[in-house]
Design an enzyme around this catalytic site. Structure first.
Site, PDB file in Angstrom:
ATOM      1  N   LYS A 257      14.188  70.915  23.801  1.00 37.10           N
ATOM      2  CA  LYS A 257      14.753  69.893  22.932  1.00 37.10           C
ATOM      3  C   LYS A 257      13.981  68.577  23.031  1.00 37.10           C
ATOM      4  O   LYS A 257      14.446  67.558  22.513  1.00 37.10           O
ATOM      5  CB  LYS A 257      16.229  69.665  23.296  1.00 37.10           C
ATOM      6  CG  LYS A 257      17.078  70.940  23.164  1.00 37.10           C
ATOM      7  CD  LYS A 257      18.467  70.781  23.766  1.00 37.10           C
ATOM      8  CE  LYS A 257      19.177  72.136  23.815  1.00 37.10           C
ATOM      9  NZ  LYS A 257      20.461  72.069  24.554  1.00 37.10           N
TER      10      LYS A 257
ATOM     11  N   ARG B  45      32.578  73.805  26.841  1.00 35.13           N
ATOM     12  CA  ARG B  45      32.391  73.546  25.413  1.00 35.13           C
ATOM     13  C   ARG B  45      33.015  74.675  24.623  1.00 35.13           C
ATOM     14  O   ARG B  45      33.153  75.794  25.104  1.00 35.13           O
ATOM     15  CB  ARG B  45      30.894  73.489  25.073  1.00 35.13           C
ATOM     16  CG  ARG B  45      30.016  72.926  26.162  1.00 35.13           C
ATOM     17  CD  ARG B  45      30.062  71.426  26.207  1.00 35.13           C
ATOM     18  NE  ARG B  45      29.623  70.874  24.924  1.00 35.13           N
ATOM     19  CZ  ARG B  45      28.352  70.737  24.589  1.00 35.13           C
ATOM     20  NH1 ARG B  45      27.412  71.124  25.407  1.00 35.13           N
ATOM     21  NH2 ARG B  45      28.025  70.211  23.439  1.00 35.13           N
TER      22      ARG B  45
ATOM     23  N   PRO C  13      20.707  68.096  17.609  1.00 33.75           N
ATOM     24  CA  PRO C  13      19.667  68.381  18.585  1.00 33.75           C
ATOM     25  C   PRO C  13      19.706  69.724  19.270  1.00 33.75           C
ATOM     26  O   PRO C  13      20.045  69.792  20.429  1.00 33.75           O
ATOM     27  CB  PRO C  13      19.937  67.307  19.644  1.00 33.75           C
ATOM     28  CG  PRO C  13      21.409  66.997  19.508  1.00 33.75           C
ATOM     29  CD  PRO C  13      21.883  67.615  18.260  1.00 33.75           C
ATOM     30  N   GLU C  14      19.307  70.790  18.687  1.00 27.29           N
ATOM     31  CA  GLU C  14      18.955  71.981  19.440  1.00 27.29           C
ATOM     32  C   GLU C  14      17.505  72.253  19.100  1.00 27.29           C
ATOM     33  O   GLU C  14      16.903  71.513  18.325  1.00 27.29           O
ATOM     34  CB  GLU C  14      19.851  73.179  19.061  1.00 27.29           C
ATOM     35  CG  GLU C  14      21.282  73.020  19.552  1.00 27.29           C
ATOM     36  CD  GLU C  14      22.120  74.276  19.380  1.00 27.29           C
ATOM     37  OE1 GLU C  14      21.567  75.336  19.061  1.00 27.29           O
ATOM     38  OE2 GLU C  14      23.346  74.177  19.564  1.00 27.29           O
TER      39      GLU C  14
END
Ligand SMILES: [Zn+2]
Length: 264
Positions: free
Chosen positions: A58, A254, A2-3
């Site tokens: 998104k 991240r 999901p980007e």
DNA sequence: GCCTATGTTGCCGG
DNA sequence: TCCGGCAACATAGG
């Protein structure tokens, strides 16, 4: 999955599979994916014709004949795929479109969501109100006004109110393209850096969309998928630009991948 | 058991 | 107030 790029690929696939059609059968397999709505409301919605499929950041939106909107957000592991059966692994919600097959919302971790909004609710939907410009529309002036000098650039670009659709993979890839150190602060970029960033963002996403589309009819992106990225997931390998070693480091919660030789 | 995961939100402390 | 760090959400794979 999901980007921005992956959601856009799903949108384009849905145009082929679902646009101007409606579901003739609906299976709600896990109610946890439904946000602020009920199984019966979603089923009724899916049985209407889809008039338009749009994307913002998104988020994916299916606009229905009665002007209500089905909202999809895939979080970490959600995806929409076409299947021959209604219950492949991780299926949470499936609907049958006669001309295509079963459209299946799969989501291993079940963090994604499906929501139903009325016409007015859609106009006022808070995530849309807050969302920053799309990468293809954003300007250096936009970024200069929303990115404070002290903030780390990674943190700013992951903030969906600054720019829509950028995720953790895009960060590594964009920083590599613009030759920025993973922990660079917004105040440390030159005018040329900002110009380059604004230029590279849409180029990057268009490239990923193109590579992810292929000419397959069905959207399958599981195991066996090659790594299409330049630095993300390539720690220990050589930089495609300078041959230096690609390293990784946790930034803003991240992992970022970067070339230790030519970035920053 | 360990660690990791393309997202988002909310809490804590500086 | 702004910021970074981190846990939480829930689940599986290496
Ligand atoms: Zn390099």
């Amino acid at each position: 999955m999901p980007e921005l790029a992956e959601v856009e690929v799903v949108r384009r696939n849905l145009v082929r599979w679902w646009l101007d059609s409606s579901a003739t059968d609906v299976r709600i397999l896990d109610e946890r994916v439904l946000s602020d709505t009920t199984p019966s409301a979603i089923e009724a919605a899916l049985r209407q014709d889809v008039k338009e499929l749009s994307r913002r950041g998104k988020y994916l939106f299916a606009h229905l004949a009665d002007d209500t909107v089905i909202v999809f957000h895939f979080r970490m592991t959600g995806k929409l795929v076409l299947a021959g059966v209604p219950e492949p692994k991780y299926a949470r919600l499936s609907w049958l479109v006669d001309k295509s097959g079963w459209i299946v919302f799969k989501d291993q971790r079940c963090l994604g969501e499906v929501r139903l909004l009325g016409k007015e609710e859609f106009k006022e939907y808070e995530p849309l109100q807050k969302m920053g410009p799309e990468p293809e529309d954003i300007t250096v002036e936009d970024l200069n006004s929303t990115c404070s000098k002290r903030r780390m650039l990674k943190s700013a670009l992951l903030d969906q109110s600054v720019v829509a659709g950028v995720g953790n993979i895009a960060i590594s890839e964009l920083f590599w393209r613009v030759k920025l150190a993973p922990k660079v602060r917004c105040g440390e970029l030159s005018d040329e850096d900002w110009e380059s960033l604004v230029q590279e963002m849409p180029l990057y996403f268009d490239e990923v969309i193109e590579k992810s589309m292929g000419d397959e009819i069905f959207y399958q992106n599981e195991a066996g998928m090659e790594n299409i990225f330049r630095v993300y997931g390539h720690a220990g390998e050589s930089c495609p630009r300078c041959g230096g070693e690609i390293e990784k480091m946790k930034v803003a919660g991240r992992v970022s991948y970067y070339c230790g030789s030519c970035q920053g």
